[in-house]
Design a protein around this motif. Structure first.
Motif, PDB file in Angstrom:
ATOM      1  N   LEU A   9      35.453  34.210  42.507  1.00 16.77           N
ATOM      2  CA  LEU A   9      36.629  35.057  42.698  1.00 16.77           C
ATOM      3  C   LEU A   9      37.245  35.457  41.361  1.00 16.77           C
ATOM      4  O   LEU A   9      37.639  36.617  41.168  1.00 16.77           O
ATOM      5  CB  LEU A   9      37.650  34.335  43.581  1.00 16.77           C
ATOM      6  N   THR A  13      37.418  39.262  39.854  1.00 13.80           N
ATOM      7  CA  THR A  13      38.690  39.842  39.405  1.00 13.80           C
ATOM      8  C   THR A  13      38.582  40.366  37.981  1.00 13.80           C
ATOM      9  O   THR A  13      39.030  41.481  37.685  1.00 13.80           O
ATOM     10  CB  THR A  13      39.818  38.795  39.521  1.00 13.80           C
ATOM     11  N   THR A  69      32.143  39.984  43.656  1.00 12.49           N
ATOM     12  CA  THR A  69      33.027  40.165  44.811  1.00 12.49           C
ATOM     13  C   THR A  69      32.277  39.843  46.101  1.00 12.49           C
ATOM     14  O   THR A  69      32.817  39.194  46.999  1.00 12.49           O
ATOM     15  CB  THR A  69      33.612  41.596  44.842  1.00 12.49           C
ATOM     16  N   ALA A  72      31.985  36.098  46.236  1.00 15.65           N
ATOM     17  CA  ALA A  72      33.271  35.500  46.610  1.00 15.65           C
ATOM     18  C   ALA A  72      33.526  35.657  48.106  1.00 15.65           C
ATOM     19  O   ALA A  72      33.993  34.724  48.768  1.00 15.65           O
ATOM     20  CB  ALA A  72      34.401  36.127  45.798  1.00 15.65           C
ATOM     21  N   ALA A  73      33.192  36.837  48.641  1.00 16.69           N
ATOM     22  CA  ALA A  73      33.370  37.063  50.081  1.00 16.69           C
ATOM     23  C   ALA A  73      32.494  36.084  50.869  1.00 16.69           C
ATOM     24  O   ALA A  73      32.965  35.433  51.817  1.00 16.69           O
ATOM     25  CB  ALA A  73      33.040  38.508  50.448  1.00 16.69           C
ATOM     26  N   HIS A  76      33.786  32.584  50.857  1.00 20.13           N
ATOM     27  CA  HIS A  76      35.051  32.387  51.570  1.00 20.13           C
ATOM     28  C   HIS A  76      34.909  32.551  53.087  1.00 20.13           C
ATOM     29  O   HIS A  76      35.898  32.572  53.812  1.00 20.13           O
ATOM     30  CB  HIS A  76      36.124  33.316  51.010  1.00 20.13           C
ATOM     31  N   ILE A  88      39.548  39.867  49.821  1.00 18.74           N
ATOM     32  CA  ILE A  88      38.271  40.009  49.108  1.00 18.74           C
ATOM     33  C   ILE A  88      37.433  41.116  49.750  1.00 18.74           C
ATOM     34  O   ILE A  88      36.845  41.951  49.055  1.00 18.74           O
ATOM     35  CB  ILE A  88      37.496  38.671  49.088  1.00 18.74           C
ATOM     36  N   LEU A 154      42.031  41.653  44.758  1.00 14.60           N
ATOM     37  CA  LEU A 154      41.426  40.426  44.235  1.00 14.60           C
ATOM     38  C   LEU A 154      42.472  39.519  43.591  1.00 14.60           C
ATOM     39  O   LEU A 154      42.382  38.285  43.713  1.00 14.60           O
ATOM     40  CB  LEU A 154      40.317  40.760  43.237  1.00 14.60           C
ATOM     41  N   ALA A 157      44.028  37.836  46.385  1.00 17.80           N
ATOM     42  CA  ALA A 157      43.088  36.852  46.910  1.00 17.80           C
ATOM     43  C   ALA A 157      43.108  35.577  46.062  1.00 17.80           C
ATOM     44  O   ALA A 157      43.006  34.468  46.605  1.00 17.80           O
ATOM     45  CB  ALA A 157      41.671  37.428  46.962  1.00 17.80           C
TER      46      ALA A 157
END
Length: 166
Positions: A9, A13, A69, A72-73, A76, A88, A154, A157
């Motif tokens: 994440l 970002t 990204t 990270a998605a 999560h 995200i 982000l 997030a």
């Protein structure tokens, strides 16, 4: 696994922020400055910028923003971490807009400008400029807005993610 979620994440970002900064700088500084230049200067400057930007740092950030990204998605999706997921996912969708606009609009415009060749060997440099500048500026502004929106999502997030780790 928490560290991996946090790092992905954070990397998303940072890379998205770098891209948003690049597109925004062109929107509020580079193109307004070059637009004040004569046709030949603008065409040559953009040709050189378009050549110079094709480097490892650019590609690492441009594609890294999407990859980090997406990672990270995916990370999560696990139970207990989904509160950050909508932010995200929204960022991922906005960054996909950036990529589509870049590939479908800005890159073809850059390629057409490159094919125009040396402005010193053309009699229609003003026409080359006119075919390039208004469209390129319009599409770049969309990239700047979309990538800045992705950055904001982000950043939020990260706040949500931080609350989940506290």
């Amino acid at each position: 696994m928490t560290a991996l979620r946090t790092l992905s994440l954070l990397a998303a970002t940072v890379t998205t922020g770098l891209m948003a900064g690049l597109f925004a700088a062109f929107a509020y500084s580079v193109m307004p400055g070059l637009s004040r230049a004569d046709d030949r200067t603008l065409v040559i400057a953009m040709q050189r910028i378009n050549e110079a930007i094709l480097n490892g740092w650019f590609f690492a950030c441009f594609f890294g923003a999407l990859l980090f990204t997406g990672a990270a998605a995916a990370l999560h999706l696990a139970a207990g971490w989904r509160d950050a997921l909508p932010w995200i996912a929204g960022a991922l969708l906005l960054y996909l807009v950036v990529m589509v606009v870049t590939m479908a609009a800005n890159v073809p415009l850059n390629n057409a400008l490159a094919r125009a060749g040396d402005p010193d060997r053309r009699t229609d440099v003003a026409a080359v400029r006119e075919r390039f500048v208004p469209a390129w500026i319009r599409w770049n502004l969309l990239r700047a807005v979309a990538s800045t929106g992705a950055l904001g999502l982000l950043a939020w997030a990260l706040v949500v993610h931080g609350r989940l780790t506290a």
